[in-house]
Design a protein around this motif. Structure first.
Motif, PDB file in Angstrom:
ATOM      1  N   ARG A 165     -42.085 -71.368  28.757  1.00  0.00           N
ATOM      2  CA  ARG A 165     -43.302 -71.228  29.566  1.00  0.00           C
ATOM      3  C   ARG A 165     -43.131 -70.121  30.602  1.00  0.00           C
ATOM      4  O   ARG A 165     -44.033 -69.327  30.848  1.00  0.00           O
ATOM      5  CB  ARG A 165     -43.623 -72.538  30.295  1.00  0.00           C
ATOM      6  N   ASP A 168     -43.374 -66.792  29.088  1.00  0.00           N
ATOM      7  CA  ASP A 168     -44.774 -66.480  28.791  1.00  0.00           C
ATOM      8  C   ASP A 168     -45.449 -65.914  30.041  1.00  0.00           C
ATOM      9  O   ASP A 168     -46.172 -64.919  29.988  1.00  0.00           O
ATOM     10  CB  ASP A 168     -45.474 -67.760  28.329  1.00  0.00           C
ATOM     11  N   ARG A 169     -45.168 -66.554  31.170  1.00  0.00           N
ATOM     12  CA  ARG A 169     -45.722 -66.099  32.449  1.00  0.00           C
ATOM     13  C   ARG A 169     -45.273 -64.668  32.745  1.00  0.00           C
ATOM     14  O   ARG A 169     -46.062 -63.826  33.165  1.00  0.00           O
ATOM     15  CB  ARG A 169     -45.229 -67.044  33.546  1.00  0.00           C
ATOM     16  N   LEU A 171     -44.294 -62.431  30.600  1.00  0.00           N
ATOM     17  CA  LEU A 171     -44.953 -61.503  29.670  1.00  0.00           C
ATOM     18  C   LEU A 171     -46.341 -61.132  30.183  1.00  0.00           C
ATOM     19  O   LEU A 171     -46.789 -59.986  30.019  1.00  0.00           O
ATOM     20  CB  LEU A 171     -45.037 -62.119  28.273  1.00  0.00           C
ATOM     21  N   GLY A 172     -47.006 -62.090  30.815  1.00  0.00           N
ATOM     22  CA  GLY A 172     -48.306 -61.807  31.418  1.00  0.00           C
ATOM     23  C   GLY A 172     -48.183 -60.789  32.544  1.00  0.00           C
ATOM     24  O   GLY A 172     -48.993 -59.875  32.653  1.00  0.00           O
ATOM     25  N   GLU A 215     -43.598 -68.792  17.987  1.00  0.00           N
ATOM     26  CA  GLU A 215     -45.006 -69.152  17.828  1.00  0.00           C
ATOM     27  C   GLU A 215     -45.734 -69.058  19.173  1.00  0.00           C
ATOM     28  O   GLU A 215     -46.854 -68.585  19.251  1.00  0.00           O
ATOM     29  CB  GLU A 215     -45.127 -70.564  17.258  1.00  0.00           C
ATOM     30  N   LEU A 216     -45.064 -69.499  20.223  1.00  0.00           N
ATOM     31  CA  LEU A 216     -45.738 -69.457  21.519  1.00  0.00           C
ATOM     32  C   LEU A 216     -45.727 -68.055  22.120  1.00  0.00           C
ATOM     33  O   LEU A 216     -46.726 -67.586  22.645  1.00  0.00           O
ATOM     34  CB  LEU A 216     -45.109 -70.432  22.508  1.00  0.00           C
ATOM     35  N   LEU A 217     -44.589 -67.382  22.058  1.00  0.00           N
ATOM     36  CA  LEU A 217     -44.478 -66.109  22.773  1.00  0.00           C
ATOM     37  C   LEU A 217     -45.045 -64.942  21.968  1.00  0.00           C
ATOM     38  O   LEU A 217     -45.571 -63.992  22.534  1.00  0.00           O
ATOM     39  CB  LEU A 217     -43.027 -65.840  23.165  1.00  0.00           C
ATOM     40  N   GLY A 218     -44.906 -65.010  20.655  1.00  0.00           N
ATOM     41  CA  GLY A 218     -45.548 -63.997  19.816  1.00  0.00           C
ATOM     42  C   GLY A 218     -45.065 -62.581  20.050  1.00  0.00           C
ATOM     43  O   GLY A 218     -45.863 -61.651  20.001  1.00  0.00           O
ATOM     44  N   ILE A 219     -43.788 -62.381  20.363  1.00  0.00           N
ATOM     45  CA  ILE A 219     -43.246 -61.016  20.463  1.00  0.00           C
ATOM     46  C   ILE A 219     -42.050 -60.906  19.516  1.00  0.00           C
ATOM     47  O   ILE A 219     -41.487 -61.911  19.120  1.00  0.00           O
ATOM     48  CB  ILE A 219     -42.839 -60.646  21.911  1.00  0.00           C
TER      49      ILE A 219
END
Lengths: 283, 241
Positions: A165, A168-169, A171-172, A215-219
């Motif tokens: 998580r 992911d933050r 990456l944003g 799947e969640l991060l997609g990189i």
């Protein structure tokens, strides 16, 4: 001959890349990764500097075994209290590797975009091929400064929900709060590095799998570093693990370095047995 | 035209008000953040004399909303309201209370309701609304945790995953043609006909015009499926597509 080599040098310095090693969450292996990747790339003859952005804590010089040679630091250079060359520490094992240590007596407010940008530009002018920025944990000023000038990012993640998580933050933020984002330049290239991975635990359902994280991060996946005692031992010794090729961690980091430099290498350390993990991953 | 959030007080107990206000705003912080609030004291009747207006204004600000004016305030209390930095609202309040927001069996609670557009020439700080519907906002990159995308006066179309901790908000319809793992709001300024369309529903929260369902309330049978959400009798209904 002369003209050839100078042309080459010019091309190299134009192509210097700023790479941030970041994660959001602490303790996932950012500094270990910075030390190993910087060392690994330098072993290939590239001129590399690793900058410690964790102002106030100072870890990178310890992990890289140069803590006794720190006189001036990154903040001294930013504040014009020392010249860049006075603060840069040359590695004793790898000739083309340098460390720019953090200050332990200041805090992250000592970092400002103008000063950091000036130091990075100076490093580019000095012909460094790779400028590796070791980010502190969190998403506050230190982390934002570490990522601000990046061309590429290596996002270090543990196979665990909170770490994913946080990544992911981050990456944003990489997509919004960086120089490239603010000037509408090409987006920062992002790579995922999964560390402290244990295929046995994944098998038992006790750890997220590579597939879950992707799947969640997609990189794109740059590599998987297995959980290993060798990491702790090498940190304590101040010798990046990649220098002892007999360990699985060194092998994993070497793969990462070659993959990063553009070589195709099959992913390893994803499964207990070395069989068609690609089939399971993407099939 | 402007729409206001109305805080209708049924109690003068500041602690009770704060607890309920915080509970309410924590559900959708981005909706209430810096929102202008009209305080309606009508339900208090004579009790209003016991209401500490300046403390109340401070409390609302502490909840990160801006108290703009007080409605139905007896003339004698006007100086106190002005002192507290609030104006006196004399316009009509056509409250459209969302169903379920005010359970009749529990008196003495403050409630928040959306008010339909009211003429804005009498008020100053109102949310800026552009006049026309400018067409949908289209997002093609992943919406990561912590990011908030709000399509003002528009539909929002997201063609990439919305990850946990992200918020996608549309004043019109919300479409997510990828896994929807974050929070989604349609009809954010009070449009009960707005709908949410998700290709793969894994959301943390879905809301339409103030009514919402949390992750726990989403039936397991709907999870991972293509689903639409719409309002029926003031409640969110989920329907497979």
């Amino acid at each position: 001959m002369d003209s050839v080599s100078s042309t080459k040098e010019a091309t190299v310095s134009n192509a210097s890349k700023v790479v941030v090693v970041t994660s959001g969450k602490g303790g996932v292996g950012k500094t270990t990764t910075s030390a190993n990747i910087a060392t690994g790339i330098a072993l290939q003859g590239k001129k590399v500097v690793a900058i410690d952005f964790d102002v106030g804590l100072r870890n990178l010089d310890l992990v890289m075994g140069c803590e006794r040679r720190v006189v001036y630091d990154f903040v001294n250079v930013i504040r014009n209290e020392a010249k860049l060359n006075q603060a840069l520490i040359r590695d004793k094992r790898v000739e083309t590797l340098y460390v720019l240590p953090a200050s332990q007596t200041r805090d992250k407010d000592a970092l400002d975009a103008e000063g950091v940008g000036r130091v990075i530009n100076e490093l580019k002018e000095q012909g460094f091929d790779y400028i590796i920025c070791d980010s502190p944990a969190g998403i506050e000023k230190g982390a934002q400064m570490a990522m601000y000038f990046a061309d590429e990012a290596i996002v270090v993640t543990n196979p665990e929900v909170s770490s994913v998580r946080d990544s992911d933050r981050v990456l944003g933020l990489l997509a919004a709060k960086t120089s490239r984002a603010e000037t509408n330049s090409a987006a920062i290239r992002t790579h995922l590095l999964l560390t402290r991975y244990s295929p046995a635990m994944v098998k038992k359902g006790e750890m997220l799998s590579v597939g879950d994280v992707l799947e969640l991060l997609g990189i794109p996946l740059l590599g998987v570093i297995p959980e290993s005692k060798a990491v702790l031992q090498s940190s304590n010794k101040g010798t990046p693990a990649i220098l002892d090729e007999t360990t699985d961690v060194a092998q994993a980091y070497l793969d990462v370095v070659f993959r990063y430099l553009g070589e195709e290498r099959q992913h390893r350390f994803i499964e207990d047995q070395k069989r068609g993990f690609f089939g399971r991953l993407f099939g | 035209m402007a729409s206001f959030t109305v805080l209708r007080l049924k109690s003068t107990d500041l602690e009770l008000i704060e607890n309920q206000l915080r509970a309410k705003t924590s559900q959708l912080p981005s909706l209430f953040l810096d929102a202008p609030v009209l305080i309606d004291v009508a339900p208090l009747a004579d009790e209003v004399a016991a209401l500490p207006l300046s403390d109340l204004a401070r409390l609302v600000r502490a909840c990160q909303m801006i108290p703009v004016a007080v409605a139905h305030l007896p003339d004698g209390l006007r100086p106190a309201a002005v002192e507290a930095g609030m104006g006196i609202w004399r316009g009509p309040i056509q409250a459209r209370v969302r169903a379920g927001a005010e359970p009749a069996s529990i008196p003495s609670i403050p409630s928040i309701s959306s008010v339909p557009p009211i003429p804005s020439h009498e008020t100053t700080p109102a949310p800026q609304l552009s006049a026309a519907h400018g067409g949908p906002v289209v997002v093609t990159t992943p919406v990561r945790g912590g990011q908030v995308i709000h399509a003002h006066n528009n539909d929002l179309v997201v063609l990439a995953p919305v990850n946990p901790g992200a918020q996608v908000i549309a004043d019109g319809h919300l479409h997510v043609y990828a896994p929807m793992r974050g929070r989604g709001v349609a009809g954010a300024k009070g449009l009960p006909g707005a709908r949410i369309f998700c290709q793969k529903l894994e959301a943390e929260l879905l809301a339409i015009s103030g009514a919402y369902v949390m992750a726990d309330e989403i039936p397991p049978a709907m999870r991972g499926r293509a689903v639409q959400v719409y309002l029926e009798n003031g409640e969110c209904r989920l329907q497979p597509l």
